[in-house]
Design an enzyme around this catalytic site. Structure first.
Site, PDB file in Angstrom:
ATOM      1  N   SER A 145       0.625  -1.275  -0.095  1.00  0.00           N
ATOM      2  CA  SER A 145      -0.059  -0.079   0.090  1.00  0.00           C
ATOM      3  C   SER A 145       1.165   1.143   0.154  1.00  0.00           C
ATOM      4  O   SER A 145       1.990   1.153   0.415  1.00  0.00           O
ATOM      5  CB  SER A 145      -0.974  -0.106   1.429  1.00  0.00           C
ATOM      6  OG  SER A 145      -1.446   1.192   1.564  1.00  0.00           O
ATOM      7  N   TYR A 158      -3.455  -0.132  10.101  1.00  0.00           N
ATOM      8  CA  TYR A 158      -3.338  -0.413   8.407  1.00  0.00           C
ATOM      9  C   TYR A 158      -1.876  -0.229   8.262  1.00  0.00           C
ATOM     10  O   TYR A 158      -1.164  -1.038   7.356  1.00  0.00           O
ATOM     11  CB  TYR A 158      -4.172   0.300   7.809  1.00  0.00           C
ATOM     12  CG  TYR A 158      -4.457  -0.058   6.179  1.00  0.00           C
ATOM     13  CD1 TYR A 158      -3.741   0.841   5.388  1.00  0.00           C
ATOM     14  CD2 TYR A 158      -5.034  -1.079   5.830  1.00  0.00           C
ATOM     15  CE1 TYR A 158      -3.883   0.449   4.052  1.00  0.00           C
ATOM     16  CE2 TYR A 158      -5.278  -1.379   4.422  1.00  0.00           C
ATOM     17  CZ  TYR A 158      -4.705  -0.547   3.483  1.00  0.00           C
ATOM     18  OH  TYR A 158      -4.587  -0.787   2.172  1.00  0.00           O
TER      19      TYR A 158
HETATM   20  P1  NAP Z   1     -12.137  -4.923  -0.484  1.00  0.00           P
HETATM   21  O1  NAP Z   1     -12.695  -4.195  -1.680  1.00  0.00           O
HETATM   22  O2  NAP Z   1     -12.320  -4.457   0.832  1.00  0.00           O
HETATM   23  O3  NAP Z   1     -11.909  -6.528  -0.664  1.00  0.00           O
HETATM   24  C1  NAP Z   1     -11.268  -7.175   0.275  1.00  0.00           C
HETATM   25  C2  NAP Z   1     -11.344  -8.752   0.062  1.00  0.00           C
HETATM   26  O4  NAP Z   1     -10.663  -9.346   1.118  1.00  0.00           O
HETATM   27  C3  NAP Z   1     -12.703  -9.135   0.290  1.00  0.00           C
HETATM   28  O5  NAP Z   1     -13.072  -9.962  -0.651  1.00  0.00           O
HETATM   29  C4  NAP Z   1     -12.913  -9.655   1.806  1.00  0.00           C
HETATM   30  O6  NAP Z   1     -13.856 -10.671   1.913  1.00  0.00           O
HETATM   31  C5  NAP Z   1     -11.550 -10.347   1.836  1.00  0.00           C
HETATM   32  N1  NAP Z   1     -11.205 -10.637   3.318  1.00  0.00           N
HETATM   33  C6  NAP Z   1     -10.983  -9.737   4.051  1.00  0.00           C
HETATM   34  N2  NAP Z   1     -10.567 -10.357   5.472  1.00  0.00           N
HETATM   35  C7  NAP Z   1     -10.609 -11.939   5.143  1.00  0.00           C
HETATM   36  C8  NAP Z   1     -10.142 -12.748   5.940  1.00  0.00           C
HETATM   37  N3  NAP Z   1     -10.026 -12.881   7.159  1.00  0.00           N
HETATM   38  N4  NAP Z   1     -10.092 -14.021   5.191  1.00  0.00           N
HETATM   39  C9  NAP Z   1     -10.324 -14.116   3.755  1.00  0.00           C
HETATM   40  N5  NAP Z   1     -10.822 -12.951   3.042  1.00  0.00           N
HETATM   41  C10 NAP Z   1     -10.817 -11.786   3.711  1.00  0.00           C
HETATM   42  O7  NAP Z   1     -10.521  -4.416  -0.701  1.00  0.00           O
HETATM   43  P2  NAP Z   1      -9.700  -4.061  -1.917  1.00  0.00           P
HETATM   44  O8  NAP Z   1      -9.746  -2.405  -2.185  1.00  0.00           O
HETATM   45  O9  NAP Z   1     -10.092  -4.863  -3.187  1.00  0.00           O
HETATM   46  O10 NAP Z   1      -8.304  -4.281  -1.697  1.00  0.00           O
HETATM   47  C11 NAP Z   1      -7.412  -5.630  -1.859  1.00  0.00           C
HETATM   48  C12 NAP Z   1      -6.177  -5.628  -1.051  1.00  0.00           C
HETATM   49  O11 NAP Z   1      -5.593  -4.249  -1.815  1.00  0.00           O
HETATM   50  C13 NAP Z   1      -6.240  -5.387   0.404  1.00  0.00           C
HETATM   51  O12 NAP Z   1      -5.074  -5.914   0.974  1.00  0.00           O
HETATM   52  C14 NAP Z   1      -6.047  -3.840   0.659  1.00  0.00           C
HETATM   53  O13 NAP Z   1      -5.445  -3.387   1.711  1.00  0.00           O
HETATM   54  C15 NAP Z   1      -5.020  -3.430  -0.604  1.00  0.00           C
HETATM   55  N6  NAP Z   1      -5.043  -2.037  -1.092  1.00  0.00           N
HETATM   56  C16 NAP Z   1      -6.296  -1.661  -1.310  1.00  0.00           C
HETATM   57  C17 NAP Z   1      -6.017  -0.107  -2.179  1.00  0.00           C
HETATM   58  C18 NAP Z   1      -7.273   0.546  -2.417  1.00  0.00           C
HETATM   59  O14 NAP Z   1      -7.333   1.882  -2.804  1.00  0.00           O
HETATM   60  N7  NAP Z   1      -8.433  -0.009  -2.475  1.00  0.00           N
HETATM   61  C19 NAP Z   1      -4.901   0.335  -2.379  1.00  0.00           C
HETATM   62  C20 NAP Z   1      -3.696  -0.256  -1.743  1.00  0.00           C
HETATM   63  C21 NAP Z   1      -3.775  -1.466  -1.346  1.00  0.00           C
HETATM   64  P3  NAP Z   1     -15.278 -10.186   2.441  1.00  0.00           P
HETATM   65  O15 NAP Z   1     -16.155  -9.743   1.086  1.00  0.00           O
HETATM   66  O16 NAP Z   1     -15.896 -11.577   2.750  1.00  0.00           O
HETATM   67  O17 NAP Z   1     -15.036  -9.375   3.290  1.00  0.00           O
HETATM   68  C1  GCO Z   2      -6.817   5.086   3.398  1.00  0.00           C
HETATM   69  C2  GCO Z   2      -7.122   4.296   1.832  1.00  0.00           C
HETATM   70  C3  GCO Z   2      -5.696   3.761   1.703  1.00  0.00           C
HETATM   71  C4  GCO Z   2      -5.961   2.911   0.447  1.00  0.00           C
HETATM   72  C5  GCO Z   2      -4.529   2.237   0.144  1.00  0.00           C
HETATM   73  C6  GCO Z   2      -3.584   3.218  -0.299  1.00  0.00           C
HETATM   74  O1  GCO Z   2      -7.769   5.136   4.141  1.00  0.00           O
HETATM   75  O2  GCO Z   2      -5.965   5.974   3.296  1.00  0.00           O
HETATM   76  O3  GCO Z   2      -8.090   3.193   2.312  1.00  0.00           O
HETATM   77  O4  GCO Z   2      -5.095   3.217   2.736  1.00  0.00           O
HETATM   78  O5  GCO Z   2      -6.637   1.696   0.813  1.00  0.00           O
HETATM   79  O6  GCO Z   2      -3.832   1.461   0.899  1.00  0.00           O
HETATM   80  O7  GCO Z   2      -2.347   2.508  -0.871  1.00  0.00           O
END
Ligand code: NAP
Ligand code: GCO
Length: 264
Positions: A145, A158
């Site tokens: 992230s 986080y």
């Molecule tokens: P999301 O839409 O919240 O999806 C997260 C997924 O993880 C969901 O399918 C959730 O399942 C699953 N999950 C959560 N806890 C779990 C557990 N204990 N066991 C199995 N599955 C679990 O998140 P996203 O935005 O796609 O993000 C995916 C990854 O990218 C995460 O690691 C997040 O930190 C990272 N990330 C996101 C962003 C962003 O801007 N979106 C940026 C940087 C990094 P449920 O639906 O059942 O809860």
């Molecule tokens: C926040 C956002 C970020 C993104 C991502 C950025 O609240 O700042 O959720 O943390 O999810 O991790 O890279």
């Protein structure tokens, strides 16, 4: 000409990939030949995920598994190995965030975020590495992230988890590189998924959420990322094209980390 980016004959496990970033990455892997395996917490979401993959023309294998539960993870990996095949590519994607000012956050809430975002990638990687070694190598990609590098208000747990995940990535690379296992990270910028939906909600008067405007000003690309923006980098890190890339965090952020931000 070698197709550097082919995943033909490979089995990829993407955790938490019923939708969002994980779904986009798994879909890209399928398009370049991989067999897709994913998990989610509930059968309902696994079923929805399988249907969504089918709609995209992808036959995915789905399993119910809480990635924080070592017994469930070990059982799932064994089941995958017998039903689908040895896992060649692991993407530790499952994750949660709790946006709470640190001094208002309970220790239990802090631990829950660490458990999913840091302990679970350790548990799942530990479960798949032995078979990768036996098979002669593998790829592990941890979804880090911006918060692996930067802090901000309300995301102490986080950021601590994602900073730790950066170092877990480097340590797996250090410890298992000699077995032809490459472990790298992807550091997405701000991506439009359910996880960030609260930060993009329109205000009552229809104007942009202040954080939405902030991110656009902080991003040279002047937009939020989409899950599809991560597909190419994820294929690169899962393919032979990256066989000498190890312990690297590839930031896919539209330039946020390089930019001071647009003058208001
Ligand atoms: P999301 O839409 O919240 O999806 C997260 C997924 O993880 C969901 O399918 C959730 O399942 C699953 N999950 C959560 N806890 C779990 C557990 N204990 N066991 C199995 N599955 C679990 O998140 P996203 O935005 O796609 O993000 C995916 C990854 O990218 C995460 O690691 C997040 O930190 C990272 N990330 C996101 C962003 C962003 O801007 N979106 C940026 C940087 C990094 P449920 O639906 O059942 O809860
Ligand atoms: C926040 C956002 C970020 C993104 C991502 C950025 O609240 O700042 O959720 O943390 O999810 O991790 O890279």
């Amino acid at each position: 000409m070698t197709n550097w980016f082919s995943l033909e004959g490979k089995t990829a496990l993407v955790t938490g990939a019923s939708y969002g970033i994980g779904f986009a990455i798994a879909s890209a892997y399928a398009k370049v030949g991989a067999t897709i395996v994913f998990n989610d917490l509930k059968q309902e979401f696994v079923d929805k995920g399988i249907a969504a993959y089918r709609e995209a023309g992808i036959k995915a294998h789905g399993y119910v598994c809480d990635v924080t539960n070592e017994e469930q993870v070990d059982a799932m990996v064994k089941q995958i190995e017998s039903e689908v095949g040895v896992i060649d590519i692991l993407v530790n994607n499952a994750g949660i965030i709790k946006r709470i000012p640190m001094i208002e956050m309970s220790a239990a809430e802090f631990r829950q975020v660490i458990d999913v975002d840091l302990n679970a990638p350790f548990i799942v990687a530990k479960a798949v590495i032995p078979s990768m070694i036996k098979k002669g190598g593998g790829k592990i990609i941890n979804i880090c992230s911006m918060m692996s590098e930067l802090g901000r208000e309300t995301v102490a747990a986080y950021a601590s988890a994602k900073g730790g995940l950066k170092m877990l990535t480097r340590n797996i690379a250090s410890e298992y590189g000699e077995y032809n296992i490459q472990c790298n990270g992807i550091g997405p910028g701000y991506i439009a998924t359910p996880q960030t939906a609260p930060l993009r909600e329109r205000q009552a008067d229809g104007s942009r959420h202040p954080f939405d405007s902030f991110i656009i000003a902080k991003t040279p690309a002047a937009r939020w990322g989409n899950p599809e923006d991560l597909q190419g980098p994820a294929v690169f890190l899962a393919s032979a094209a990256s066989d000498f890339v190890n312990g690297h965090i590839l930031y896919v952020d539209g330039g946020i980390l390089a930019y001071i931000g647009k003058q208001p």
